[in-house]
Design a protein around this motif. Structure first.
Motif, PDB file in Angstrom:
ATOM      1  N   ALA A 169       0.571  -1.413   0.288  1.00 11.82           N
ATOM      2  CA  ALA A 169       0.151  -0.539  -0.533  1.00 11.82           C
ATOM      3  C   ALA A 169       0.435   1.189   0.125  1.00 11.82           C
ATOM      4  N   PHE A 170       2.955   1.208   0.415  1.00 10.26           N
ATOM      5  CA  PHE A 170       3.381   2.046   0.207  1.00 10.26           C
ATOM      6  C   PHE A 170       3.660   2.649  -1.254  1.00 10.26           C
ATOM      7  N   LEU A 171       4.213   4.372  -1.294  1.00 12.51           N
ATOM      8  CA  LEU A 171       4.928   3.731  -2.610  1.00 12.51           C
ATOM      9  C   LEU A 171       6.245   4.295  -2.146  1.00 12.51           C
ATOM     10  N   SER A 172       6.478   4.140  -0.885  1.00 10.33           N
ATOM     11  CA  SER A 172       8.161   4.489  -0.306  1.00 10.33           C
ATOM     12  C   SER A 172       8.346   3.911   1.246  1.00 10.33           C
ATOM     13  N   LEU A 173       9.155   3.625   1.273  1.00 11.29           N
ATOM     14  CA  LEU A 173      10.131   3.716   2.822  1.00 11.29           C
ATOM     15  C   LEU A 173      10.607   4.373   3.243  1.00 11.29           C
ATOM     16  N   PRO A 174      10.655   4.488   4.575  1.00 10.05           N
ATOM     17  CA  PRO A 174      12.008   5.764   5.076  1.00 10.05           C
ATOM     18  C   PRO A 174      12.931   4.812   5.697  1.00 10.05           C
ATOM     19  N   VAL A 175      13.943   5.755   5.357  1.00  7.81           N
ATOM     20  CA  VAL A 175      15.383   5.522   6.407  1.00  7.81           C
ATOM     21  C   VAL A 175      15.522   6.011   7.272  1.00  7.81           C
TER      22      VAL A 175
END
Length: 434
Positions: free
Chosen positions: A37-43
């Motif tokens: 469901a997410f377009l990106s992931l946090p670092v």
């Protein structure tokens, strides 16, 4: 989404990536069902502070290159992360967050946004779509609230207009009642005089009937017949035709004149209110002037001498009861502007497009500093309880709805002149609304 009041309700508790992870590891993370469901992931670094986001689109660009996975797969995720990713504090209002997001929104949308606490530590992700849906829901709620407020305002306006109409109607009825009192008074007095005048005739008829009975009865004593005959003579003298005709005819004519005046008032009132007419019809504007003058006669008779110069007018389509209300408002205002015996001049004329009506008085006039406000709702210079401040505002609106104009010129101490223009042919919306 209607219950969402803060950004906290939009948090997606997504696990973060560490800077030590490789780009291949990140690609595997994004392929997991829980992250679809997410377009990106946090670092996020070890102190919990976000370094940025790495998006599916960025990884796609990398791996679509020739030998991309071989060249980039083992590199640190920090080499592909977008350090300019959007970071929003959790205590930011929804409206402000939406403003920040939409200000930087690009198409296609490639990233989510990072949510942090007041210390700048990572708390989760927010998706642009969820934020926009929440704002859309809030806008819908506000639109509904505005619609309700607008409807309430319209209802209040309708009540106020109705109140002003009732106030005008009250003044009109009071004036008509006063005008009716005079002819009713002498009609009543004349009827009482006629009753007294007819009484001798009734007594004569009764005496003659008694005399007739006595004459038909042979047993009636002579003294009785003579007494009744004497009574008939006295009644005949009191009901002499000359005296009766001398008093009866003027009283009857005076009574009929009073009844004609009452009838004229009743017809004028009916014409003024147009109770038995269509709401929109072709009329002569001069007829409206005459009806309004009859209805306003009580308010004007002790204040001003009215002179009319009514020209020949073609018929025009309008709502007569509304035009009558405009005329009554202006005439009442003119009467109230008179301190001593004044004059009111009413003129009408027409050209090929419009009919015109001018109402001019020599009253106190309108002070220069308030002339721009006389058509404003609720604006009045009258004492509390003497006016609502809606009369001219409603008049302006009525004329405007008829496609016409209402203008005025006033000089303090010398008087005021109102000029109304009404188009001879009305647009169809007026006829439909009527």
């Amino acid at each position: 989404m209607s219950s969402i009041q803060s950004l906290a309700a939009l948090i997606k508790p997504v696990g973060s990536l560490s800077p030590e992870m490789t780009i291949s590891d990140v690609a595997d993370q994004l392929l997991q069902p829980s992250h679809k469901a997410f377009l990106s992931l946090p670092v996020v670094n070890r102190q919990g502070r976000p370094l940025g986001l790495i998006s599916r689109y960025r990884l796609q660009d990398i791996f679509m290159q020739r030998f991309g996975r071989d060249l980039w797969g083992k590199r640190s995720v920090t080499e592909a992360v977008n350090t300019e990713s959007l970071v929003i504090a959790l205590d930011t209002s929804l409206d402000e967050a939406a403003r920040i997001v939409t200000a930087q929104l690009q198409y296609p949308i490639t990233e989510d946004f990072i949510l942090v606490d007041k210390h700048g530590c990572y708390q989760g992700l927010g998706t642009v779509l969820d934020l926009l849906k929440a704002m859309e829901s809030r806008i819908d709620q506000r639109n509904q609230a505005l619609s309700r407020a607008l409807q309430e305002l319209k209802n209040s306006q309708a009540h106020l207009i109705q109140s002003e109409k009732m106030a005008s109607l009250g003044q009109m009825v009071a004036g008509v009642a006063h005008e009716l009192n005079t002819p009713l008074g002498y009609v009543k007095n004349n009827v009482q005089l006629l009753r007294d005048l007819v009484q001798p005739l009734l007594e004569l008829a009764a005496a003659q009937a008694q005399l007739s009975q006595c004459l038909q009865d042979p047993a009636t004593p002579t003294d009785t017949v003579e007494a009744i005959f004497s009574r008939v003579q006295q009644a005949t003298d009191q009901a002499s035709p000359a005296t009766f005709e001398e008093d009866f005819t003027p009283l009857l004519e005076d009574t009929l004149y009073g009844l004609e005046q009452i009838g004229e008032l009743a017809v004028s009132l009916k014409d003024f209110a147009r109770l038995d007419r269509a709401m929109s019809e072709d009329i002569d504007l001069n007829d409206c002037v005459r009806s309004a003058l009859v209805i306003a006669r009580n308010a004007l008779k002790d204040k001003a001498l009215v002179t009319t110069r009514l020209g020949e007018l073609p018929l025009l389509t309008c709502t007569p009861s509304q035009i009558n209300q405009v005329l009554l408002n202006i005439l009442n205002n003119a009467a109230q502007a008179m301190t001593n015996s004044g004059q009111i001049l009413i003129k009408s004329w027409a050209d090929t497009r419009c009919a015109y009506l001018s109402i001019q008085d020599n009253g106190a006039g309108i002070p220069n500093d308030i002339q721009q406000r006389i058509f404003d709702p609720f604006f009045t210079t009258k004492a509390v309880g003497e006016g609502t401040g809606l009369g001219l505002a409603i008049s302006y609106k009525i004329v405007q709805q008829h496609g016409g104009t209402i203008r005025f010129a006033s000089e303090p101490g010398r008087g005021t002149r109102f000029v109304i223009s009404l188009p001879l042919s009305q647009p169809s919306p007026l006829q439909r609304s009527a």
